[in-house]
Write a protein that holds these residues in place. Structure first.
Motif, mmCIF file in Angstrom:
data_model
loop_
_atom_site.group_PDB
_atom_site.id
_atom_site.type_symbol
_atom_site.label_atom_id
_atom_site.label_comp_id
_atom_site.label_asym_id
_atom_site.label_seq_id
_atom_site.Cartn_x
_atom_site.Cartn_y
_atom_site.Cartn_z
ATOM 1 N N SER A 1 0.814 -1.207 0.000
ATOM 2 C CA SER A 1 0.000 0.000 0.000
ATOM 3 C C SER A 1 0.850 1.259 0.000
ATOM 4 O O SER A 1 0.385 2.321 -0.383
ATOM 5 C CB SER A 1 -0.913 0.008 1.232
ATOM 6 N N ASP B 1 -3.784 9.381 -1.139
ATOM 7 C CA ASP B 1 -4.103 8.440 -2.200
ATOM 8 C C ASP B 1 -3.115 8.623 -3.343
ATOM 9 O O ASP B 1 -2.628 9.728 -3.598
ATOM 10 C CB ASP B 1 -5.520 8.666 -2.741
ATOM 11 N N ASP C 1 -3.275 8.594 -7.077
ATOM 12 C CA ASP C 1 -4.317 8.658 -8.102
ATOM 13 C C ASP C 1 -3.811 8.130 -9.435
ATOM 14 O O ASP C 1 -2.771 8.553 -9.937
ATOM 15 C CB ASP C 1 -4.800 10.105 -8.284
ATOM 16 N N THR D 1 -5.161 7.988 -13.253
ATOM 17 C CA THR D 1 -6.173 8.452 -14.196
ATOM 18 C C THR D 1 -6.038 7.684 -15.507
ATOM 19 O O THR D 1 -4.964 7.635 -16.105
ATOM 20 C CB THR D 1 -6.029 9.955 -14.467
ATOM 21 N N ALA E 1 -10.815 -1.131 -12.487
ATOM 22 C CA ALA E 1 -10.536 -0.257 -11.350
ATOM 23 C C ALA E 1 -10.623 -1.016 -10.033
ATOM 24 O O ALA E 1 -9.782 -0.856 -9.141
ATOM 25 C CB ALA E 1 -11.507 0.926 -11.349
ATOM 26 N N THR E 2 -11.635 -1.873 -9.905
ATOM 27 C CA THR E 2 -11.798 -2.660 -8.682
ATOM 28 C C THR E 2 -10.616 -3.589 -8.462
ATOM 29 O O THR E 2 -10.075 -3.697 -7.356
ATOM 30 C CB THR E 2 -13.102 -3.479 -8.744
ATOM 31 N N HIS F 1 -7.479 -1.615 -7.426
ATOM 32 C CA HIS F 1 -7.605 -1.077 -6.074
ATOM 33 C C HIS F 1 -7.453 -2.182 -5.031
ATOM 34 O O HIS F 1 -6.878 -1.963 -3.955
ATOM 35 C CB HIS F 1 -8.958 -0.381 -5.908
ATOM 36 N N THR G 1 -4.247 1.879 -1.591
ATOM 37 C CA THR G 1 -4.208 3.344 -1.635
ATOM 38 C C THR G 1 -4.235 3.896 -3.060
ATOM 39 O O THR G 1 -4.067 5.099 -3.253
ATOM 40 C CB THR G 1 -2.951 3.877 -0.920
ATOM 41 N N LEU G 2 -4.431 3.024 -4.041
ATOM 42 C CA LEU G 2 -4.542 3.478 -5.426
ATOM 43 C C LEU G 2 -5.997 3.843 -5.715
ATOM 44 O O LEU G 2 -6.894 3.023 -5.580
ATOM 45 C CB LEU G 2 -4.088 2.376 -6.382
ATOM 46 N N ARG G 3 -6.218 5.086 -6.089
ATOM 47 C CA ARG G 3 -7.560 5.535 -6.457
ATOM 48 C C ARG G 3 -7.609 5.660 -7.975
ATOM 49 O O ARG G 3 -6.873 6.454 -8.571
ATOM 50 C CB ARG G 3 -7.882 6.877 -5.799
ATOM 51 N N VAL G 4 -8.471 4.881 -8.609
ATOM 52 C CA VAL G 4 -8.525 4.806 -10.068
ATOM 53 C C VAL G 4 -9.664 5.680 -10.591
ATOM 54 O O VAL G 4 -10.831 5.490 -10.215
ATOM 55 C CB VAL G 4 -8.707 3.349 -10.538
ATOM 56 N N ASN G 5 -9.322 6.643 -11.435
ATOM 57 C CA ASN G 5 -10.300 7.522 -12.063
ATOM 58 C C ASN G 5 -10.316 7.247 -13.568
ATOM 59 O O ASN G 5 -9.251 7.154 -14.194
ATOM 60 C CB ASN G 5 -9.936 8.993 -11.821
#
Length: 647
Positions: free
Chosen positions: A409, A450, A452, A454, A470-471, A474, A479-483
């Motif tokens: 993480s 986080d 991020d 993108t 994305a799921t 993550h 701690t990876l936030r996928v946009n």
């Protein structure tokens, strides 16, 4: 030294209230005269027995709401859970206080803070009122993020140790004094007293800490599940036992050994009534040392040894190190277990863990090994995944369970980029991918940051396959936030677009070729006005909450810093600047006449754990939120002027 009255009281209590002991303590009359014999007749309590009988070792009396659960480790790294009542929780601090009184010659030090230094990811920086003095605090400071700072900032952070009572494990303190010694000019750090515990303390290390920090150094033999067992003799020959724990040294059959003979160390803590541990096998071995050590210390003298049958490894130069010696270190670093083997003139330390340790954690583990075998020995730390054949059996693997590969993480950006390139290489309709966010800069990272990612896609960013991707990402990096966005979506988000272009670490593709460009001043200003309305409402609600914020001052500081930084970013964009980095805009704010700038800097340092948490967390948490709210108001006032007038 045995406290027979306290022992008799504990045995009577356990016989009456602890299911595990009700059929094991058979003596009908327990008093000072019979307590020692009754103790000797009980079987040795092993760690595996504690795990198996955990609930039956709990007392049926007492207020469970005041009990504290702790997790420690056995020699194989398997977690061990013990509960402590309030008296046991206070015992360690009380013993330390009495010892410090004698060392420092008075109780005046009790008005100062006591600070424990840690360097593993889960250690949470916090501070609470001390029971020793109404004006003092007891705190924990996680140095993991401070350690990643450049030398100048690292040096400045160490000033918070001056004049404090500092406690730490030997491996953490060895790392600290080594780095202090390499600073140019040499750092001048001077705590009032340093207390080393949790691992075996060598005379060389104690002398090095005393010289480097210009302070007094003492040591304690402590166990998380038993409290303070002994106080280090100033001569360095061993530990003088405290009156709060009964200690035995026994042979393999449980019988006492003669003086000078190495045996297993058993402890019986007298304070804890929540979960009495009687004749508990610590996993350590020791010997009764001669008591004519020449110091003024009271209590029988125990010397711990590292020569443990079946686990000892003889290494370069005849030095010895043992996996048992490192059990506590590996538990703190959140790895399952550790094995050590020779490799030429050096050592290889293999640890079992689902994810790699951070560089800081590896440094702590390396330091612990070198304390045992010598500072000149080279140490190579390597990870073995839990599903590897080498992790099963000899390393105590978990029944050969196969686990999916994951990345940790907390990781430096470069390994994450390499991992993501492999994961995304064959993804259809993916135009570009990049990392962004403050987590790319070690000096700007907090435990709440986080990372991020993108993904710029050709169409339909909410399609099922993007959600599944994305799921999955993550799950493997929490701690990876996928946009997921299209170029058109990004064009409507001025701050997001600006941060993507200013702070990004490319993974795949090129943002410019996707038609993504810096927002205009007008677009940034318009979005800033809308953002400020929401930010003002959130901060106002939080700061005026009747239940005062600050119980988790790190989170309050992080929230305040998050809104402060976005306000500063909008200000910069509205002024036609193309910078959004957290450290850059916060430094620039000094010249922007931002209200209460020192509080904003303090909040950022607290959130990132670059300083110990503040003494009055509730008051400080509200103060940080109010300072952030003032910055939002300042931004709104600034936006009322034409962009050319912003400075």
């Amino acid at each position: 030294m045995t406290d027979d009255s306290g022992l008799a009281e504990l045995l009577r209590f356990a016989q009456r209230t602890v299911p595990y002991y009700q059929n094991r303590i058979h003596a009908e009359l327990l008093d000072e005269a019979t307590a020692a014999q009754a103790l000797a007749e009980l079987p040795v309590l092993t760690r595996s027995e504690v795990r198996a009988q955990r609930g039956r070792l709990w007392s049926t009396e007492g207020d469970t709401r005041t009990w504290k659960r702790i997790r420690t480790t056995g020699t194989t790294g398997e977690p061990l859970e013990v509960v402590l009542d309030q008296q046991a929780q206070r015992q360690e601090l009380a013993v330390l206080a009495a010892h410090a009184d004698g060392l420092l010659g008075s109780t005046a030090w009790r008005s100062r803070d006591l600070l424990h230094l840690a360097m593993h990811g889960s250690a949470y920086s916090r501070r609470v009122p001390s029971p020793l003095h109404p004006q003092s605090q007891v705190g924990k400071w996680n140095l993991s993020r401070v350690w990643r700072l450049p030398e100048r900032e690292f040096y400045a952070a160490l000033a918070y140790l001056d004049g404090q009572i500092v406690t730490a494990t030997p491996s953490v303190m060895a790392l600290l004094v080594d780095r202090i010694g390499r600073l140019t000019p040499p750092a001048r750090v001077s705590p009032l007293l340093v207390v080393l515990s949790g691992e075996i303390v060598t005379t060389d290390l104690r002398d090095a800490v005393a010289a480097r920090l210009n302070t007094r150094v003492t040591s304690m033999y402590t166990l998380a599940e038993a409290g303070v067992v002994g106080i280090g003799c100033p001569t360095g020959v061993g530990y003088h036992l405290t009156s709060s724990v009964v200690v035995e040294i026994v042979a393999g059959d449980g019988s006492p050994v003669t003086s000078g003979t190495v045996g297993r160390v058993l402890v019986t803590p007298l304070a804890n009534r929540a979960m009495p541990l009687i004749r508990y096998n610590t996993g350590d071995e020791g010997v009764w040392a001669a008591e004519d050590c020449g110091c003024d210390g009271a209590g029988r003298l125990l010397r711990l040894t590292s020569a443990r049958p079946g686990n000892m490894v003889i290494e370069a130069g005849g030095s010895r190190v043992n996996t048992v010696d490192l059990a506590k270190v590996s538990a703190q670093l959140e790895v399952d277990t550790v094995r050590i083997r020779s490799d030429g003139d050096g050592l290889v330390v293999e640890y079992v863990a689902t994810t790699p340790m951070t560089d800081t954690a590896c440094a702590v583990l390396t330091s612990a090994v070198r304390l045992a075998v010598g500072r000149h020995i080279s140490v190579d730390v390597r990870r073995i995944p839990p599903w590897s054949p080498g992790a099963v059996g000899s390393l105590g693997g978990r029944d050969g369970q196969i686990m999916p590969f994951t990345v940790p993480s907390v990781l430096a950006p470069d390994p994450v980029v390499r991992w993501l390139r492999d994961e995304l290489a064959d993804t259809q309709d993916l135009l570009a991918a990049c990392l962004t966010g403050s987590a790319l800069d070690p000096a700007a990272t907090s435990r709440f940051s986080d990372l991020d990612l993108t993904l710029v896609v050709g169409s339909d960013p909410v399609a099922t396959r993007w959600r599944a991707l994305a799921t999955g990402l993550h799950e493997r990096l929490p701690t990876l936030r996928v946009n997921v966005s299209t170029p058109a979506d990004l064009a409507d988000s001025a701050l997001v677009t600006a941060r993507l272009l200013a702070e990004n670490r490319p993974v795949i593709g090129d943002l410019a070729r996707c038609g993504i460009h810096f927002p205009t001043v007008g677009a940034a200003s318009a979005e800033a006005r809308l953002w400020a309305q929401t930010a003002r409402a959130v901060l106002w609600t939080r700061a005026t909450d009747p239940a005062p914020p600050g119980s988790d001052v790190l989170r309050e500081a992080w929230l305040a810093t998050k809104y402060t930084l976005d306000a500063l970013r909008y200000f910069a964009l509205a002024a036609g600047q193309r910078t959004t980095g957290a450290l850059t805009v916060l430094a620039a704010a000094r010249t922007w006449h931002v209200p209460d700038y020192p509080t904003l800097v303090e909040a950022a340092e607290v959130a990132r754990e670059h300083r110990p948490p503040p003494a009055d967390s509730a008051v400080c948490g509200r103060r940080y939120l109010e300072a952030a709210l003032a910055v939002v108001e300042w931004l709104v006032c600034s936006l009322r002027h034409p962009p050319s007038e912003l400075s």
